[in-house]
Design a protein around this motif. Sequence first.
Motif, short mmCIF file in Angstrom:
data_model
loop_
_atom_site.label_atom_id
_atom_site.label_comp_id
_atom_site.label_asym_id
_atom_site.label_seq_id
_atom_site.Cartn_x
_atom_site.Cartn_y
_atom_site.Cartn_z
N VAL A 211 0.83 -1.21 0.00
CA VAL A 211 0.00 0.00 0.00
C VAL A 211 0.86 1.26 0.00
O VAL A 211 0.63 2.20 -0.77
N TRP A 212 1.89 1.27 0.86
CA TRP A 212 2.70 2.49 0.93
C TRP A 212 3.61 2.61 -0.29
O TRP A 212 3.87 3.74 -0.75
N TYR A 213 4.09 1.51 -0.85
CA TYR A 213 4.88 1.58 -2.07
C TYR A 213 4.05 2.14 -3.22
O TYR A 213 4.52 2.99 -4.00
N VAL A 225 7.09 -7.12 -3.87
CA VAL A 225 6.02 -7.64 -3.02
C VAL A 225 5.17 -8.63 -3.81
O VAL A 225 4.78 -9.69 -3.29
N LEU A 226 4.87 -8.34 -5.07
CA LEU A 226 4.10 -9.26 -5.91
C LEU A 226 4.85 -10.58 -6.06
O LEU A 226 4.24 -11.66 -6.04
N ILE A 247 -5.98 -8.24 -6.62
CA ILE A 247 -7.13 -7.58 -6.00
C ILE A 247 -6.69 -6.32 -5.24
O ILE A 247 -7.33 -5.27 -5.33
N LEU A 248 -5.59 -6.42 -4.51
CA LEU A 248 -5.09 -5.28 -3.74
C LEU A 248 -4.76 -4.10 -4.65
O LEU A 248 -5.15 -2.95 -4.38
N LEU A 403 -5.56 -2.22 2.94
CA LEU A 403 -4.71 -2.97 3.87
C LEU A 403 -5.43 -4.15 4.51
O LEU A 403 -4.81 -5.19 4.78
N PHE A 404 -6.72 -4.00 4.75
CA PHE A 404 -7.45 -5.04 5.48
C PHE A 404 -8.10 -6.08 4.57
O PHE A 404 -8.79 -6.97 5.07
#
Length: 444
Positions: A211-213, A225-226, A247-248, A403-404
């Motif tokens: 999220v922050w990246y 991360v992927l 999805i994220l 994030l959730f």
Amino acid sequence: MTMKNILHILLDANSLTSKFLCVIIYIFIYDYIYEEYIYEIFGYMGSVDYIPMSLPERFSWILLSLLPIMFYHRIEEISTFLSLFIYIFVYIPLVHALFVTFGISSFEKYAYACILCFYFILYFQISRVPLLKGVEIRPFCPFLVIELITLVLTLLFVAMRAGSMHFVNIFTQIDMLYELREQNSGQVEERSLILYVQGWLSGAFFPFLLVWYLKYKSYIKSGLVLFGYLLLFMVDMQKITFLLPVILIMFFYLIKWKEETICNRLHSIMFWALIIFSSLLMAVSDSDNKVLFAIVSIVLLRTVCVTGWLTQMYLHFFQENPFTYYTHINIVNAITNAYPYDVPLGMAVAYNSQNANATFFLTEGIASWGIIGVAITGGIFLFILYLINSITSKYHKSDIFVLFIPSLASMLNASIFSTLLTGGLFILIILLAWCNPMGELKTA
């Protein structure tokens, strides 16, 4: 009446007409799918019932399905976001299952349904309760430390599970996927540290960093991360692990593009998407095409109706077998040593035919202590929602929603304690309370 007014009436969260139409159409389509597809195709398994409802039961089912959504308003807090999904994929199927399952007494049926209805009304209203102030851990942890912890945990995971890594196509190699999943899961003990590491990475560290990246346009690190998610999938063979990073990212950019629209209309977007997509899949469900059959079964049986199916399985099992009284939770059993079965709960409920992991209203609820268990579990989840609201109040809500999503996916398929401990929700809460990446990365 202008088109804008019509869209407001049909789509917005503060329109009773919108909420009523979405739910009433969806529950009747859900009922049709369960009878004509789930029961007809999979009834041979013996754990799928469809007992036609009497007129009073049908009225009660409709009323209980509708009541919670009447208390739903636009999304302002993470509690409402999470509760909406759980309402659609857990509450609606669970209440439906209560009214079509064979051998359930009227008292049990209405007691379960009324308790659940009461709690879901509270879940949709808890965002209006004043939040706890100053729920954070000081001094804040540097963001670089979180990155280093993630790297160490990822390398540890690869070192311990390298021999179990395979890649399969989730649509065309379903049999191989399930075979490798069972094989890999059998190589690790239920309490093994590596399972916790895997859950912490998937449910906390990876989404936290991603999220922050994405927020600060660090695309190379986002790609790493992927790749981390791909490594996890090559071991656990879970379809959600493969699809989760996609999805994220999609939801991150979607909510960034149309935040107000999503906050106002997420309920209608979700319901109408399910109504249209499920109807289309029902129309092609008789196809002999294996890939198409796999897609239909994944969406309808394993996604839309899975909680209804598992509810019937749990209800039948615990009519004839003892409750666990929460001893299926490792920490509780370590103290009491009173767990009544010789295999994990999901395996026991399915009589060793599969691992029937289910949502927390079934595992911590029905399986633990029946009606009392559902009442206790509902209260525990209410407290968790309130705590999360308080901790995340300093963050931008659209970032928190993304994030959730991994924790939400776990809540839809696992016990609440598994989500907290193994699924990484507790770690994610700690990260949000202990780290302040907004200010740190913004000035970097």
